[in-house]
Scaffold this active site. Structure first.
Site, short mmCIF file in Angstrom:
data_model
loop_
_atom_site.label_atom_id
_atom_site.label_comp_id
_atom_site.label_asym_id
_atom_site.label_seq_id
_atom_site.Cartn_x
_atom_site.Cartn_y
_atom_site.Cartn_z
N GLU A 155 0.87 -1.18 0.00
CA GLU A 155 0.00 0.00 0.00
C GLU A 155 0.90 1.22 0.00
O GLU A 155 1.82 1.31 0.83
CB GLU A 155 -0.82 0.07 1.29
CG GLU A 155 -2.04 -0.77 1.34
CD GLU A 155 -2.82 -0.53 2.64
OE1 GLU A 155 -4.01 -0.22 2.55
OE2 GLU A 155 -2.26 -0.68 3.75
N ASN A 193 -6.00 -2.36 6.60
CA ASN A 193 -6.37 -2.49 8.01
C ASN A 193 -7.72 -1.88 8.33
O ASN A 193 -8.39 -2.30 9.29
CB ASN A 193 -5.28 -1.90 8.90
CG ASN A 193 -4.07 -2.82 8.96
OD1 ASN A 193 -4.22 -4.04 8.85
ND2 ASN A 193 -2.89 -2.26 9.10
#
Ligand code: CAA
Length: 285
Positions: A155, A193
């Protein structure tokens, strides 16, 4: 950024993530200096890298000559100030904001002008880390997944001041390391997350409420949704302390009660049951 500009990568933090990042960088032919304040941590990290490379040779995925070259390209240091001529830094130290800020102030003096200062943080705003340096345009989030040598994703998180050149150089390095990238805004939890941790937290609530046993919850999600690990097993793998800390970041940063950390997760962390790394979590190891 052309590849020759990313010849020397410094990885700060010789833990599981730092060693994994260093290993993959070495596999692509980069020169890597692994930095950690602890001699013991460095030795363990370097050992992990050598074992990882040897395993690839065993499996026929890496030529032995390339393994030797990769090992020769690895240096270690206990102080960042000893490291010279750095093109690209990836910080993978403990998830502690004050510590990371100190490291970035040091990196500011170590990385070449025009180089990149990346952080593997999973929860601290990139903008806030960038602000402690004199070059926030060169600071970026580069979030690898665990285990780094296996997981395909990186990411990339742009802070408020991150420049296009920094983004392009980071993406180019990730691609060179064989990873696929996604871009996330600098918001709590980023993409992975933000979605993963509430699912793991929900599995803790399900266990606490007696919806099923740990084994049943994990089997249901593994076989029912084709995931490699059940959510409780994955939480143990990530570390229950890490899961709790990210859940707290989501709860505080997004303000919605749907992110409230499960009391059972909190209790396990209080007990020192951090999952696989401590020998006990939802399962015993
Ligand atoms: N390092 C290097 N290689 C590893 C490894 C490690 N730690 N663990 C496993 N592997 C390799 C194995 O050598 C094997 O390679 P080959 O296929 O070439 O033989 C391959 O991975 C599969 O391993 P295994 O057969 O031993 O075990 P498995 O099939 O059960 O896979 C797993 C293990 C890859 C960890 C798999 O269970 C999995 O993908 N789990 C989910 C992991 C995940 O979701 N990670 C993301 C967590 S979130 C995160 O990291 C972000 C955050 O901020 C919290």
């Amino acid at each position: 950024m052309a590849t020759e500009h990313t010849e020397h990568v410094v990885v700060v933090g010789a833990g599981q993530m730092g060693a994994g990042i260093a290993q993959v960088a070495l596999q692509t032919g980069l020169r890597v200096t692994l930095v950690d304040v602890s001699e013991e941590g460095l030795a363990k990290g370097a050992g992990r890298i050598r074992a990882g490379l040897a395993k690839l040779v065993e499996k026929g995925k890496l030529e032995d000559a390339k393994r030797k070259a990769a090992e020769a390209n690895l240096a270690t240091a206990t102080r960042l100030s000893e490291v010279k001529e750095v093109d690209f830094a990836v910080e993978a130290a403990t998830e502690n904001e004050e510590l990371k800020k100190r490291i970035f102030q040091e990196l500011d003096g170590v990385v070449k002008p025009g180089g990149v200062l990346a952080t593997n943080t999973s929860s601290i705003p990139i903008t806030r880390i960038g602000a402690v340096t004199k070059r926030p345009e060169s600071v970026i989030g580069m979030h690898f997944m665990n285990p780094v040598p296996v997981m395909q994703l990186v990411e990339i998180i742009r802070g408020a001041a991150t420049s296009d050149a920094t983004y392009e150089a980071t993406r180019a390095l990730a691609v060179r390391m064989g990873k696929t990238t996604v871009v996330s805004r600098d918001m709590p939890g980023f993409i992975v997350n933000r979605i993963l941790i509430p699912m793991l937290n929900e599995a803790c609530f399900a266990l606490m409420e007696g919806l099923g046993t740990a084994e049943d919850i994990d089997t249901a999600m593994k076989l029912g949704t084709n995931q490699p690990m059940g959510p409780l097993q994955l939480a143990d793998f990530i570390g229950l302390d890490t899961c709790l800390s990210i859940a707290e970041v989501l709860h505080k940063g997004l303000g919605d009660d749907k992110y409230r950390p499960c009391p059972l997760l909190r209790q396990y962390v209080d007990a020192g049951w951090y999952g696989k790394k401590s020998g006990r979590g939802f399962y015993k190891y």
